[in-house]
Write a protein that holds these residues in place. Structure first.
Motif, short mmCIF file in Angstrom:
data_model
loop_
_atom_site.label_atom_id
_atom_site.label_comp_id
_atom_site.label_asym_id
_atom_site.label_seq_id
_atom_site.Cartn_x
_atom_site.Cartn_y
_atom_site.Cartn_z
N ARG A 19 0.83 -1.21 0.00
CA ARG A 19 0.00 0.00 0.00
C ARG A 19 0.87 1.26 0.00
O ARG A 19 0.63 2.19 -0.74
CB ARG A 19 -0.93 0.00 1.22
CG ARG A 19 -2.20 -0.82 1.00
CD ARG A 19 -3.27 -0.41 1.99
NE ARG A 19 -2.88 -0.69 3.37
CZ ARG A 19 -3.00 -1.92 3.94
NH1 ARG A 19 -3.50 -2.91 3.24
NH2 ARG A 19 -2.63 -2.13 5.17
N ASP A 20 1.95 1.24 0.81
CA ASP A 20 2.83 2.41 0.87
C ASP A 20 3.50 2.63 -0.48
O ASP A 20 3.63 3.76 -0.94
CB ASP A 20 3.92 2.20 1.92
CG ASP A 20 3.35 2.30 3.33
OD1 ASP A 20 2.20 2.79 3.45
OD2 ASP A 20 4.03 1.89 4.26
N ALA A 21 3.91 1.53 -1.11
CA ALA A 21 4.61 1.66 -2.38
C ALA A 21 3.69 2.26 -3.43
O ALA A 21 4.10 3.07 -4.25
CB ALA A 21 5.12 0.29 -2.84
N ALA A 22 2.42 1.88 -3.39
CA ALA A 22 1.47 2.43 -4.36
C ALA A 22 1.31 3.93 -4.13
O ALA A 22 1.26 4.71 -5.06
CB ALA A 22 0.13 1.72 -4.22
N ARG A 23 1.25 4.32 -2.87
CA ARG A 23 1.12 5.74 -2.54
C ARG A 23 2.35 6.54 -2.96
O ARG A 23 2.29 7.73 -3.20
CB ARG A 23 0.96 5.88 -1.02
CG ARG A 23 -0.45 6.05 -0.58
CD ARG A 23 -0.55 6.63 0.83
NE ARG A 23 0.65 6.69 1.62
CZ ARG A 23 0.81 6.09 2.80
NH1 ARG A 23 -0.15 5.35 3.31
NH2 ARG A 23 1.92 6.23 3.48
N ALA A 24 3.49 5.84 -3.00
CA ALA A 24 4.76 6.53 -3.19
C ALA A 24 5.02 6.97 -4.63
O ALA A 24 6.11 7.32 -4.98
CB ALA A 24 5.92 5.65 -2.70
N SER A 25 3.98 6.94 -5.48
CA SER A 25 4.18 7.49 -6.82
C SER A 25 4.37 9.00 -6.71
O SER A 25 4.94 9.63 -7.58
CB SER A 25 2.99 7.16 -7.72
OG SER A 25 1.82 7.65 -7.10
N ASP A 26 3.92 9.59 -5.62
CA ASP A 26 4.17 11.00 -5.35
C ASP A 26 5.57 11.12 -4.75
O ASP A 26 5.91 10.39 -3.81
CB ASP A 26 3.11 11.47 -4.33
CG ASP A 26 3.34 12.89 -3.90
OD1 ASP A 26 4.41 13.16 -3.34
OD2 ASP A 26 2.45 13.72 -4.12
N TRP A 27 6.41 12.03 -5.28
CA TRP A 27 7.81 12.05 -4.84
C TRP A 27 7.96 12.37 -3.36
O TRP A 27 8.87 11.86 -2.70
CB TRP A 27 8.66 12.97 -5.72
CG TRP A 27 8.33 14.44 -5.64
CD1 TRP A 27 7.49 15.13 -6.46
CD2 TRP A 27 8.84 15.38 -4.70
NE1 TRP A 27 7.43 16.45 -6.09
CE2 TRP A 27 8.25 16.64 -5.01
CE3 TRP A 27 9.72 15.31 -3.62
CZ2 TRP A 27 8.52 17.79 -4.28
CZ3 TRP A 27 9.99 16.45 -2.88
CH2 TRP A 27 9.39 17.68 -3.21
N LYS A 28 7.06 13.18 -2.82
CA LYS A 28 7.19 13.52 -1.39
C LYS A 28 6.92 12.29 -0.53
O LYS A 28 7.61 12.03 0.46
CB LYS A 28 6.21 14.63 -1.02
CG LYS A 28 6.70 15.99 -1.43
CD LYS A 28 5.79 17.07 -0.91
CE LYS A 28 6.12 18.38 -1.62
NZ LYS A 28 5.04 19.34 -1.58
N GLN A 29 5.90 11.54 -0.92
CA GLN A 29 5.57 10.30 -0.19
C GLN A 29 6.72 9.31 -0.31
O GLN A 29 7.07 8.61 0.63
CB GLN A 29 4.32 9.65 -0.80
CG GLN A 29 3.08 10.49 -0.73
CD GLN A 29 2.40 10.36 0.61
OE1 GLN A 29 2.94 9.77 1.54
NE2 GLN A 29 1.21 10.93 0.72
N ARG A 30 7.25 9.27 -1.53
CA ARG A 30 8.33 8.32 -1.80
C ARG A 30 9.53 8.63 -0.90
O ARG A 30 10.13 7.74 -0.30
CB ARG A 30 8.71 8.45 -3.28
CG ARG A 30 9.61 7.38 -3.77
CD ARG A 30 9.94 7.62 -5.24
NE ARG A 30 11.18 6.96 -5.57
CZ ARG A 30 11.28 5.67 -5.80
NH1 ARG A 30 10.21 4.91 -5.80
NH2 ARG A 30 12.44 5.13 -6.04
N GLU A 31 9.88 9.92 -0.82
CA GLU A 31 11.00 10.31 0.04
C GLU A 31 10.68 9.98 1.50
O GLU A 31 11.53 9.46 2.24
CB GLU A 31 11.29 11.80 -0.11
CG GLU A 31 11.97 12.15 -1.43
CD GLU A 31 12.48 13.60 -1.48
OE1 GLU A 31 12.20 14.38 -0.54
OE2 GLU A 31 13.14 13.93 -2.47
N ALA A 32 9.43 10.26 1.92
CA ALA A 32 9.05 10.01 3.31
C ALA A 32 9.18 8.52 3.63
O ALA A 32 9.56 8.13 4.73
CB ALA A 32 7.63 10.49 3.56
N LEU A 33 8.87 7.71 2.64
CA LEU A 33 8.90 6.26 2.84
C LEU A 33 10.31 5.70 2.85
O LEU A 33 10.64 4.80 3.62
CB LEU A 33 8.09 5.62 1.71
CG LEU A 33 7.83 4.13 1.78
CD1 LEU A 33 6.89 3.82 2.92
CD2 LEU A 33 7.23 3.65 0.46
#
Ligand code: MG
Length: 395
Positions: A19-33
């Protein structure tokens, strides 16, 4: 679609990470993850000199990386020598392939340490774009020509390129890079103040680690040094052991195994030491880590072994007779072109004539020469000096 690649056969991510990986298409989310607390986050960037709208799907350091990659100064790296010239064969590194090696090694280190890989790549791609033609010989020659103007530094010229000389579709000059990329390059010049960002340190380490290893490879392949000369060096012994290199193998295999292991053993050492240091800093942000003067480096034994290798390369490779010849040729070409253009500034391409009015003729001539590739400089030398043609061509 590639018939051998069936995306339906890929495992479907399950559980929280999916679920997190799917959300991480947004670069900010990706960095946060993905990033550690002490990494330089794109959302915390101090921004750019000329304000810009955020990009819909690329973070600021990705955009910096892309701008550098698409710049003409970056492309010209392919025509600039690292240590060995184009007429010495096709095996050895150019400044472009050196840059790619640095970026790759730095990203490997950065990924394990959970630092910002986009920033690392931007810093790596920009780090050598300020090199003049003919490597360090060209730099020394240009430094002599510009002695009264404070000399010449390729690190400083990289900033001149990205802040002034590169042009895009924008109304302002330069690439308008993020402050963090500019500060990282600036640190290469000043080397003082607070410790630089960890991403900057990683690129610096990867640079020295890459060139020591690839200069060994190139010098062996070109026959400038023999393997037996290296065997007494501690870092070489360590690398041969690390790679379980068989000394009975054919010479090219020994060479390739050695170079692989030289990189691998040093990267492993940097990682081991860095993970130890950074473990204590979990939870702190990039600014606090800088204030604590956190330094990433090789362990002491490897640092001193690397010094020994660097000294060996200096004595046996960089001062090799073949390179001394290049040195003399480079000095003559740079100096004669400089003198000719200094005496006849109207021969400069139009934008350097304009530049001369802003920064003075010597610096304008210096930046024109510094931006050249080796072969372009050869060509201009033939045209302007040997054939006496009246105008210089822009690069
Ligand atoms: Mg370099």
């Amino acid at each position: 679609m590639n018939p051998r690649f069936n995306s339906a056969s890929l495992p479907i991510p399950r559980g929280d990470f999916g679920r997190d990986a799917a959300r991480a298409s947004d670069w900010k989310q990706r960095e946060a993850l993905l990033l550690a607390s002490y990494a330089m986050f794109g959302r915390d960037s101090k921004g750019r000199r000329y304000a810009e709208e955020p990009h819909p799907y690329r973070g600021p350091f990705q955009r910096d990386r892309d701008r550098i990659l698409h710049s003409s100064a970056f492309r010209r790296l392919s025509g600039k020598m690292q240590v060995f010239t184009g007429d010495m064969g096709d095996y050895h590194r150019t400044r472009l392939t050196h840059t790619q090696e640095v970026a790759t090694i730095a990203r490997t280190i950065g990924r394990v340490l959970r630092l910002n890989e986009d920033l690392i790549e931007a810093l790596a791609l920009v780090h050598d774009i300020g090199h003049p033609p003919y490597g360090h010989s060209g730099e020394d020659a240009l430094g002599e020509c510009l002695r009264d103007q404070g000399g010449f530094s390729h690190n400083r010229f990289a900033l001149t390129l990205v802040e002034e000389l590169e042009t895009r579709y924008t109304p302002y000059p330069g690439l308008n890079l993020s402050q963090e990329v500019l500060a990282g390059q600036d640190f290469r010049i000043t080397h003082d103040g607070a410790a630089p960002l960890l991403e900057v340190q990683v690129v610096d380490l990867a640079d020295s680690l890459a060139y020591n290893a690839h200069d060994v490879d190139d010098a062996l392949a070109l026959g400038l040094i023999q393997f037996q000369q290296l065997q007494g060096l501690e870092l070489v012994q360590r690398a041969l052991e690390w790679g379980q290199t068989s000394l009975n193998a054919p010479q090219p295999a020994i060479r390739q195994s050695l170079v692989h292991s030289l990189i691998d053993v040093q990267v492993a050492d940097v990682l081991e030491r860095s993970l130890e240091v950074l473990q204590e800093l979990e939870g702190l942000d990039s600014l606090s880590v800088r204030q604590l003067e956190t330094t990433l480096s090789l362990s002491l034994p490897l640092a001193s072994e690397r010094e020994q290798l660097a000294q060996f390369l200096f004595d046996n490779v960089y001062r090799h007779d073949k390179l001394i010849t290049v040195r003399k040729m480079a000095a003559t070409r740079v100096r004669r072109l400089f003198e000719r253009l200094l005496a006849n500034p109207s021969m400069l391409p139009p934008r350097f004539v304009d530049r001369a009015q802003r920064v003075g003729v010597p610096l304008a001539v210096g930046s024109y020469l510094a931006g050249m590739t080796d072969r372009f400089c050869d060509q201009q030398y033939r045209q302007l000096i040997e054939l006496g043609q009246p105008t210089a061509v822009d690069w």
